[in-house]
Design an enzyme around this catalytic site. Structure first.
Site, short mmCIF file in Angstrom:
data_model
loop_
_atom_site.label_atom_id
_atom_site.label_comp_id
_atom_site.label_asym_id
_atom_site.label_seq_id
_atom_site.Cartn_x
_atom_site.Cartn_y
_atom_site.Cartn_z
N HIS A 264 0.84 -1.19 0.00
CA HIS A 264 0.00 0.00 0.00
C HIS A 264 0.88 1.25 0.00
O HIS A 264 1.86 1.33 0.74
CB HIS A 264 -0.90 -0.01 1.25
CG HIS A 264 -1.48 1.32 1.61
ND1 HIS A 264 -1.04 2.05 2.70
CD2 HIS A 264 -2.45 2.05 1.02
CE1 HIS A 264 -1.73 3.17 2.78
NE2 HIS A 264 -2.59 3.19 1.78
N SER A 265 0.54 2.22 -0.85
CA SER A 265 1.18 3.54 -0.85
C SER A 265 2.70 3.39 -1.02
O SER A 265 3.16 2.74 -1.95
CB SER A 265 0.80 4.29 0.42
OG SER A 265 1.14 5.65 0.33
N TYR A 266 3.49 3.99 -0.12
CA TYR A 266 4.96 3.87 -0.21
C TYR A 266 5.41 2.42 -0.34
O TYR A 266 6.37 2.12 -1.07
CB TYR A 266 5.63 4.50 1.02
CG TYR A 266 6.98 3.89 1.32
CD1 TYR A 266 8.11 4.31 0.61
CD2 TYR A 266 7.13 2.87 2.26
CE1 TYR A 266 9.35 3.71 0.84
CE2 TYR A 266 8.36 2.27 2.49
CZ TYR A 266 9.47 2.69 1.77
OH TYR A 266 10.68 2.09 1.99
N HIS B 85 -7.49 6.91 0.03
CA HIS B 85 -6.15 6.34 -0.04
C HIS B 85 -5.87 5.29 1.04
O HIS B 85 -4.88 4.57 0.95
CB HIS B 85 -5.13 7.48 0.07
CG HIS B 85 -3.71 7.05 -0.10
ND1 HIS B 85 -3.24 6.48 -1.26
CD2 HIS B 85 -2.65 7.10 0.76
CE1 HIS B 85 -1.95 6.21 -1.12
NE2 HIS B 85 -1.56 6.57 0.10
#
Length: 238
Positions: free
Chosen positions: A73-75, A212
């Protein structure tokens, strides 16, 4: 049975998946949420991006996991994408959840104007760590006040070196069997690098009408997406 390895993005640890894990286990799968070095219960430890890649690979190899659905997820999409190619035929599929994807020689902040200088200046004031965002930064992402409180209350500073260290890939990321989950409240479409990858035959796009942080805002829907991804078998091209 698949083995799901779940890795959350900046400031978060394994705890971020608490509402997703039961859904996956109820379907009969193995599930291992993972905290990266320097975060949550491992907070304060120095770490670079390659430390995080090794964290993921070590978790899979130490437990001899096969049929791995590796979720970033994300980074965390950046270390997860690198780890996915390093685990070879242990991988069933990699799932990028509204995430960055690794580009060889580039870092998390490579696409940001003055990104490296900005991050280094920010982390210099906090002992080399990137401070979590305030509550206001989570507005408009489909989160309740309680969910925002959980994120902010559990977040820990993120090791700054992981954001500026470049990715190392031995082959094109487009060769991985992958699902990209786009969370629409965070933007109507993926970035141009992901759009290009989705033109390939091995990548699939799934859209979620949330923000997000879907593991908080829509955990059951996210779990269903992950289960579907796990059922879509793919083999790393050799």
């Amino acid at each position: 049975m698949a083995n799901f390895v779940l890795v959350a993005g900046a400031w978060l640890g394994a705890w971020a998946w608490d509402d997703v894990v039961p859904e996956l286990r109820a379907a009969g799968h193995g599930v291992r949420p993972l905290t990266l070095s320097g975060l949550a219960e491992k907070s304060g430890a120095p770490a670079g991006q390659q430390t995080h890649v090794r964290d993921v690979v070590r978790e899979i190899e130490a437990h001899d996991l096969r049929d791995v659905v590796l979720v970033g997820h994300s980074y965390a999409g950046i270390p997860v994408g690198q780890a996915a190619e390093r685990i070879g035929d242990r991988l069933r599929r990699v799932v990028f959840v509204d995430s960055n994807v690794p580009v060889h020689g580039e870092s998390f902040v490579s696409a940001w104007p003055d990104g490296r200088a900005m991050i280094e200046a920010s982390t210099a004031a906090t002992g080399g760590f990137w401070a979590p965002p305030p509550e206001g930064d989570f507005a408009g992402q489909g989160l309740s006040d309680g969910q925002i409180g959980r994120i902010v209350g559990g977040a820990t500073p993120h090791p700054g070196a992981t954001l500026t260290e470049p990715a190392v890939l031995g082959r094109a990321i487009g060769e991985l069997p992958a699902t990209y989950v786009k969370c629409l409240l965070d933007g109507p479409e993926p970035g141009p690098d992901v759009v290009e990858l989705l033109r390939g035959e091995r990548w699939q796009l799934v859209e979620l009408d949330t923000g997000h942080w879907p593991m908080f805002s829509r955990p059951r829907e996210l779990a269903r997406v992950l289960l579907d991804a796990g059922a879509a078998r793919g083999v790393l091209r050799t």
